[in-house]
Design an enzyme around this catalytic site. Sequence first.
Site, PDB file in Angstrom:
ATOM      1  CG  LEU A  30      -1.783  -1.302   1.247  1.00 56.82           C
ATOM      2  CD1 LEU A  30      -2.687  -1.134   2.396  1.00 56.82           C
ATOM      3  CD2 LEU A  30      -2.709  -1.418  -0.070  1.00 56.82           C
ATOM      4  CG  HIS A  34      -3.302   1.139  -2.210  1.00 52.11           C
ATOM      5  ND1 HIS A  34      -1.856   1.168  -2.573  1.00 52.11           N
ATOM      6  CD2 HIS A  34      -3.796   0.630  -3.337  1.00 52.11           C
ATOM      7  CE1 HIS A  34      -1.620   0.363  -3.484  1.00 52.11           C
ATOM      8  NE2 HIS A  34      -3.165  -0.223  -3.888  1.00 52.11           N
ATOM      9  CE  LYS A 146      -0.504   4.212 -12.081  1.00 56.24           C
ATOM     10  NZ  LYS A 146      -0.657   2.859 -11.668  1.00 56.24           N
ATOM     11  CB  SER A 182       2.536   3.037  -9.496  1.00 55.17           C
ATOM     12  OG  SER A 182       2.653   1.709  -9.828  1.00 55.17           O
ATOM     13  NE  ARG A 184       3.075  -3.678 -12.534  1.00 57.94           N
ATOM     14  CZ  ARG A 184       1.760  -4.065 -12.575  1.00 57.94           C
ATOM     15  NH1 ARG A 184       0.971  -2.789 -12.531  1.00 57.94           N
ATOM     16  NH2 ARG A 184       1.439  -5.164 -12.513  1.00 57.94           N
TER      17      ARG A 184
END
Length: 277
Positions: A30, A34, A146, A182, A184
């Site tokens: 998270l 989030h 997003k 993100s 990622r």
Amino acid sequence: MKTIKTISEMQDCRKTLAEPVGFVPTMGYLHGGHISLVRKAREENVSVVVSIFVNPKQFGPNEDFEKYPRDLQGDLEILEEEGVDAVFAPEAAEIYPQDFNSRVEVLGITQKLEGNCRPGHFRGVTTVVNKLFNIVRPQRAYFGQKDAQQVIVIQKMVKDLNMNLEVITCPTIREEDGLAMSSRNIYMNPEERQSAIVLYRSLMLAQDMYQRGERDTGAIRKEMVRLIKTEELARIDYVSVADPATLDELDMITGKALVSLAVKFGKTRLIDNVVLG
Ligand code: PAF
């Protein structure tokens, strides 16, 4: 806060939750994005449920399912702090037992943009989100802007299948330099991370051109691509200016337009977007 691993326990817990129930589906690890969804859900509902499940069905064979970042303990600490009532964190075999043999698919809009680059991705998303909605039975579910196409697809599924809940879209949360948060982002090395700022700059360029009166999407796309290509590490998957309902590419902007992009920096593929009009 209850941490729940099985569907039957989640269903039992749901019976005890005061309504309305707000639900935030996540794949964990998270970040601020989030947390903003959880806070919105907390504000608007009496109970809040968060799911943490890295859904194998939405990753392609050569994608990052195995290395997708996971930190259940850290996530639970954050969610406890945010006053979440229940966290549903099942194993893959709980969601997809051996005899699992169904899927939920929205047609048309799922073939474009992300769907074109990641075949089967949205079928995986809608299948798992449908299951999660059935298990948690929320009155409201919260998703981030997003993943613009994901929200559009989920809204379409909810409408087409007459699902009895409200889908709420929350704004993209950004780092100080504009990079969209993100899970990622941690894949990137410092050079890639620095280069990735160009995504936000290119979206701001599109917004600026639009505000100065440009309506020709060819001109907007061309300038965005030119700017992104000034970063040597950037590899463009797509830069799109599309109708936010149909996701068809636009020639001219006459109403709202979804400007979205997917760009790779090394092995990290990032997406971002802005809505014009
Ligand atoms: O956005 C995500 O994290 C995932 O696609 C979702 C909605 C949790 C489904 O796995």
